[in-house]
Design a protein around this motif. Structure first.
Motif, short mmCIF file in Angstrom:
data_model
loop_
_atom_site.label_atom_id
_atom_site.label_comp_id
_atom_site.label_asym_id
_atom_site.label_seq_id
_atom_site.Cartn_x
_atom_site.Cartn_y
_atom_site.Cartn_z
N ALA A 65 0.77 -1.42 0.19
CA ALA A 65 0.09 0.11 0.14
C ALA A 65 0.53 1.66 -0.42
O ALA A 65 0.62 2.17 -0.36
CB ALA A 65 -0.62 0.29 1.58
N GLY A 66 2.28 0.89 0.32
CA GLY A 66 2.91 2.43 1.23
C GLY A 66 3.42 2.65 2.14
O GLY A 66 4.05 3.57 2.07
N LYS A 67 2.83 2.06 2.73
CA LYS A 67 2.95 2.84 4.14
C LYS A 67 4.79 3.08 4.57
O LYS A 67 4.68 4.02 4.84
CB LYS A 67 2.74 1.38 5.37
CG LYS A 67 1.24 0.77 5.64
CD LYS A 67 0.86 -0.47 6.34
CE LYS A 67 1.78 -1.60 5.95
NZ LYS A 67 1.89 -2.38 4.54
N SER A 68 5.68 2.32 4.17
CA SER A 68 6.92 2.10 4.75
C SER A 68 7.31 3.60 3.32
O SER A 68 7.87 4.23 4.18
CB SER A 68 8.24 0.67 4.00
OG SER A 68 7.45 0.49 4.53
N ALA A 69 7.29 3.86 2.50
CA ALA A 69 7.95 4.87 0.99
C ALA A 69 6.82 6.04 1.91
O ALA A 69 7.22 7.25 2.02
CB ALA A 69 7.36 4.45 0.19
N ILE A 70 5.62 5.55 2.04
CA ILE A 70 4.86 7.22 2.00
C ILE A 70 4.73 7.58 3.57
O ILE A 70 4.64 9.17 3.88
CB ILE A 70 3.40 7.18 1.60
CG1 ILE A 70 3.49 6.28 -0.24
CG2 ILE A 70 2.45 8.36 1.75
CD1 ILE A 70 4.16 7.45 -0.82
N ARG A 129 3.05 -3.98 -7.23
CA ARG A 129 4.14 -3.50 -6.45
C ARG A 129 4.85 -4.52 -5.28
O ARG A 129 6.13 -4.83 -5.00
CB ARG A 129 3.85 -2.79 -5.46
CG ARG A 129 3.25 -1.04 -5.87
CD ARG A 129 2.79 0.04 -4.53
NE ARG A 129 2.33 1.18 -5.62
CZ ARG A 129 1.35 1.47 -4.88
NH1 ARG A 129 1.17 1.55 -3.22
NH2 ARG A 129 0.53 2.62 -5.21
N ARG A 145 -3.07 5.31 -4.44
CA ARG A 145 -2.78 4.17 -6.59
C ARG A 145 -1.68 4.93 -6.65
O ARG A 145 -0.39 5.15 -6.71
CB ARG A 145 -4.26 5.13 -6.67
CG ARG A 145 -4.07 7.20 -6.43
CD ARG A 145 -5.62 6.66 -7.37
NE ARG A 145 -5.62 8.98 -6.28
CZ ARG A 145 -5.34 9.30 -5.58
NH1 ARG A 145 -5.10 9.16 -4.58
NH2 ARG A 145 -5.23 11.12 -6.42
N VAL A 185 -0.17 6.92 -8.30
CA VAL A 185 -0.06 8.63 -8.55
C VAL A 185 1.78 9.30 -8.15
O VAL A 185 1.67 8.20 -7.53
CB VAL A 185 -1.37 9.76 -7.68
CG1 VAL A 185 -2.18 9.34 -8.72
CG2 VAL A 185 -1.13 9.16 -6.42
N LYS A 186 1.61 10.23 -8.42
CA LYS A 186 3.83 10.07 -7.77
C LYS A 186 3.50 10.72 -6.06
O LYS A 186 2.12 10.53 -5.46
CB LYS A 186 3.76 12.01 -8.19
CG LYS A 186 4.43 11.98 -8.82
CD LYS A 186 5.51 13.55 -9.72
CE LYS A 186 4.33 14.43 -9.73
NZ LYS A 186 4.83 15.99 -10.30
N MET A 233 0.89 11.99 -2.44
CA MET A 233 0.24 10.64 -1.59
C MET A 233 0.78 11.83 -0.83
O MET A 233 -0.58 11.97 0.62
CB MET A 233 0.47 9.37 -1.64
CG MET A 233 0.41 8.89 -2.77
SD MET A 233 -1.23 8.02 -2.69
CE MET A 233 -1.74 7.56 -1.38
N1 LIG Z 1 2.62 6.63 -4.94
C1 LIG Z 1 3.26 5.53 -5.62
N2 LIG Z 1 4.27 5.14 -6.65
C2 LIG Z 1 4.40 4.36 -6.57
N3 LIG Z 1 5.16 3.70 -6.87
C3 LIG Z 1 4.71 3.98 -4.62
C4 LIG Z 1 4.23 4.07 -4.59
N4 LIG Z 1 3.68 4.21 -3.16
C5 LIG Z 1 4.56 2.93 -2.44
N5 LIG Z 1 5.11 2.58 -4.40
C6 LIG Z 1 6.56 1.74 -4.24
O1 LIG Z 1 5.97 0.20 -3.79
C7 LIG Z 1 6.61 -0.23 -3.21
C8 LIG Z 1 5.85 -1.11 -1.86
O2 LIG Z 1 5.44 0.00 -1.31
P1 LIG Z 1 5.80 -0.02 0.36
O3 LIG Z 1 6.22 1.55 1.22
O4 LIG Z 1 7.38 -1.37 1.21
O5 LIG Z 1 4.46 -0.69 0.33
P2 LIG Z 1 4.14 -1.16 2.49
O6 LIG Z 1 5.31 -0.53 3.24
O7 LIG Z 1 2.66 -1.04 2.30
O8 LIG Z 1 4.01 -2.45 1.88
C9 LIG Z 1 7.85 -0.12 -2.89
O9 LIG Z 1 8.78 -0.68 -3.99
C10 LIG Z 1 7.59 1.97 -2.71
O10 LIG Z 1 8.80 2.42 -3.68
#
Ligand SMILES: Nc1ncnc2c1ncn2[C@@H]1O[C@H](COP(=O)(O)OP(=O)(O)O)[C@@H](O)[C@H]1O
Ligand SMILES: O=C(O)C1=C[C@@H](OP(=O)(O)O)[C@@H](O)[C@H](O)C1
Ligand SMILES: [Mg+2]
Length: 195
Positions: A33-38, A131, A171, A173-174, A178
């Motif tokens: 979902a992007g928890k770590s990255a976002i 992802r 989703r 998007v950049k 988010m």
């Molecule tokens: N908005 C986004 N657009 C493109 N890639 C994304 C986006 N958000 C996250 N990612 C990518 O998706 C992958 C999974 O994200 P991650 O943050 O590890 O998710 P989670 O911690 O929720 O499992 C990573 O490679 C991350 O860079």
């Protein structure tokens, strides 16, 4: 004209930080979902510390999440996760990104709810799959049909994630977009911080 009609001069990040106060901001949601990255980028925008519970678990155990699952099983992993989360959530404000199963575990969920403002990054199956299928770091997806496993996890977990204070649609998007949506959700949050 009076003040009410004047544009708010504070930036979105400043307003979000004010609304968050001393609370932690806790990211929940499914794998990918992007928890770590976002979470990391949101912490940067807010100017507060960031921690990822999986990274912290790996740091203290000196093992990867996959190794922990293989050596001790999921139940032991959840117990360790709950202990780590309790410590991470003790003082705020900071951004805490959890692993996807943390909020599903009753003990961790209680701590998370008590520990701050929760934001669920909600995503559809195809976004998540795109992802997560690029990496093999997620032990729960080492099945014969990982996409089906992910779908089953969505069915089981989404009603529980829905208990979060805030929901943002994740989703393609950049990442900056988010982050802005997360900040806007915090800034607009009507839930008042308790003293
Ligand atoms: N908005 C986004 N657009 C493109 N890639 C994304 C986006 N958000 C996250 N990612 C990518 O998706 C992958 C999974 O994200 P991650 O943050 O590890 O998710 P989670 O911690 O929720 O499992 C990573 O490679 C991350 O860079
Ligand atoms: O959904 C889960 O139960 C899990 C998600 C993972 O974290 P991410 O959600 O950051 O991938 C990690 O904690 C572990 O593999 C279990
Ligand atoms: Mg993660």
């Amino acid at each position: 004209m009076n003040d009410v009609t004047e544009p708010d001069s504070a930036t979105l990040a400043e307003r979000a930080k004010l609304a968050l106060g001393k609370r932690n901001l806790i990211f929940i949601g499914l794998m990918g979902a992007g928890k770590s990255a976002i979470g990391r980028l949101t912490a940067q925008a807010l100017g507060i510390p960031f921690v990822d519970s999986d990274h912290e678990i790996e740091r203290v155990s000196r093992m990867t999440v996959s190794e922990l699952f293989a050596a001790y099983g999921e139940e032991e992993f959840r117990a360790l996760e709950a202990r780590v989360l309790k410590r991470l959530l003790r003082s705020g404000p900071r951004v805490v990104s959890t692993g996807g199963g943390a909020y599903i575990n009753e003990r961790s969920r209680r701590q998370i709810k008590k520990g701050g403002l929760t934001v669920w990054l909600n995503a559809d199956l195809d976004v998540l799959w795109e992802r997560v299928n690029k990496r093999d770091t997620r032990p729960l997806l080492k099945t014969e049909n990982p996409k089906q496993t992910l779908e089953n996890l969505m069915r089981a977990r989404y009603p529980i994630y829905a208990e979060a204070d805030l929901v943002v649609l994740s989703r393609d998007v950049k990442k900056e977009t988010m982050v802005e949506e997360v900040l806007a959700a915090i800034a607009d949050c009507k839930k008042v911080e308790m003293p």
